[in-house]
Design an enzyme around this catalytic site. Structure first.
Site, PDB file in Angstrom:
ATOM      1  N   SER A   1      15.066  24.728  80.800  1.00 31.94           N
ATOM      2  CA  SER A   1      14.462  23.470  79.747  1.00 31.94           C
ATOM      3  C   SER A   1      13.752  21.799  80.610  1.00 31.94           C
ATOM      4  CB  SER A   1      15.603  22.928  78.929  1.00 31.94           C
ATOM      5  OG  SER A   1      16.252  23.799  77.824  1.00 31.94           O
TER       6      SER A   1
HETATM    7  N1  SAH Z   1      20.577  26.082  79.781  1.00 29.05           N
HETATM    8  C1  SAH Z   1      19.824  27.202  80.787  1.00 29.05           C
HETATM    9  C2  SAH Z   1      17.877  27.109  80.004  1.00 29.05           C
HETATM   10  C3  SAH Z   1      19.071  28.380  78.808  1.00 29.05           C
HETATM   11  S1  SAH Z   1      17.448  29.258  77.793  1.00 29.05           S
HETATM   12  C4  SAH Z   1      18.972  26.976  81.924  1.00 29.05           C
HETATM   13  O1  SAH Z   1      19.675  25.213  82.211  1.00 29.05           O
HETATM   14  O2  SAH Z   1      18.210  26.809  82.658  1.00 29.05           O
HETATM   15  C5  SAH Z   1      19.030  29.845  76.957  1.00 29.05           C
HETATM   16  C6  SAH Z   1      19.566  31.097  76.902  1.00 29.05           C
HETATM   17  O3  SAH Z   1      20.751  31.622  76.626  1.00 29.05           O
HETATM   18  C7  SAH Z   1      18.685  32.520  77.797  1.00 29.05           C
HETATM   19  O4  SAH Z   1      19.198  32.545  79.361  1.00 29.05           O
HETATM   20  C8  SAH Z   1      18.996  33.370  77.280  1.00 29.05           C
HETATM   21  O5  SAH Z   1      19.251  34.350  77.587  1.00 29.05           O
HETATM   22  C9  SAH Z   1      20.321  32.673  76.477  1.00 29.05           C
HETATM   23  N2  SAH Z   1      21.789  33.757  75.232  1.00 29.05           N
HETATM   24  C10 SAH Z   1      20.539  33.555  73.939  1.00 29.05           C
HETATM   25  N3  SAH Z   1      20.923  34.034  73.489  1.00 29.05           N
HETATM   26  C11 SAH Z   1      23.114  33.936  74.370  1.00 29.05           C
HETATM   27  C12 SAH Z   1      23.992  34.258  73.383  1.00 29.05           C
HETATM   28  N4  SAH Z   1      24.871  35.175  71.921  1.00 29.05           N
HETATM   29  N5  SAH Z   1      25.383  34.385  74.654  1.00 29.05           N
HETATM   30  C13 SAH Z   1      24.582  33.955  75.634  1.00 29.05           C
HETATM   31  N6  SAH Z   1      23.635  33.049  76.359  1.00 29.05           N
HETATM   32  C14 SAH Z   1      22.661  33.683  74.845  1.00 29.05           C
END
Ligand code: SAH
Length: 233
Positions: A81
């Site tokens: 993000s």
């Molecule tokens: N917080 C992260 C940004 C994450 S982007 C950072 O600091 O970099 C969102 C993430 O959520 C992605 O990596 C995606 O694979 C994950 N995601 C999507 N659905 C999910 C689920 N059901 N459980 C866990 N992670 C999930």
């Protein structure tokens, strides 16, 4: 000989300081221009954003852009993000040093590191194995012993470690998952992007006397929350 040793030691100390403060000026600029100017006030959040080396969490191809004012690709079609959104969501949780926090969507591990600077224990779940493994590795390298990474479906939370004082969800479901509502402690706060369309609404949820209160905060754009088969929640 002694003089040479002293010079060598001196150079090593300078070198260590240079590494410790790598790109600190870029972080300072990010904090001033992107965060303080937009109203982020929490000292704990600003200090964490000054300290955590965001460039360690992004792929080398985009490392030069690590402190810019937008999200970046981290592989597997996912993104880290924008710094402002990380700060905004963290501030909204009103974290205390004694708090235990759950993150759904580890991604690069950057948000988990920010949380780990501010509170006692961080539990973070990532559904894409390669991302989760890489995040766990970098968090370990950087010495975060209070972050626990699990590969799995974060829709169901982390029941063995519940209840959580705060929950942050960084992928978007169409509505707030029931298990996460249950795993929020009394007096706890949850920040989550909710919505089915391209743009979602960042919602702050608080639990008081077993009741959940919802407040809308910002329109945002997050990657969808998916199950193990890739279906959107
Ligand atoms: N917080 C992260 C940004 C994450 S982007 C950072 O600091 O970099 C969102 C993430 O959520 C992605 O990596 C995606 O694979 C994950 N995601 C999507 N659905 C999910 C689920 N059901 N459980 C866990 N992670 C999930």
């Amino acid at each position: 000989m002694v003089k040479n040793l002293i010079i060598v030691n001196f150079l090593i100390i300078i070198g260590i300081q240079a590494i410790a403060q790598e790109r600190a000026d870029e972080r300072e600029r990010m904090v001033k221009q992107q965060l303080i100017s937009r109203g982020i006030r929490s000292k704990a959040v600003l200090d964490a954003m000054r300290k955590v080396e965001r460039h360690r969490f992004v792929p080398t191809e985009v490392s030069s852009q690590a402190y810019n004012d937008y999200p970046l690709p981290i592989g597997e079609g996912q993104t880290i993000s924008q710094p402002y959104i990380v700060a905004f969501m963290t501030e909204a949780l009103e974290l205390k040093p004694t708090d235990k926090v759950l993150e759904v969507g580890t991604g690069s591990g950057y948000q988990a590191a920010i949380l780990a600077e501010i509170c006692r224990e961080v539990y973070t779940i990532e559904i894409v194995e390669s991302l989760g493994k890489q995040a766990a590795q970098i968090l370990k390298q950087l010495g975060y012993t209070n972050v626990h990474v699990r590969i799995g479906d974060g829709y169901f939370g982390w029941p063995e470690a519940a209840p959580f004082d705060a929950i942050i969800v960084t992928c978007s479901p169409s509505d707030v998952p029931e298990p996460l509502q249950q795993q929020l402690a009394e007096g706890g706060r949850m920040i989550i992007p909710v919505g089915e369309g391209q743009v979602q609404e960042l919602v702050l949820i608080t639990k008081q006397n077993e009741k959940l209160k919802r407040q809308h905060r910002l329109p945002v754009l997050f990657v969808p929350m998916r199950d193990k088969k890739g279906k959107r929640y």
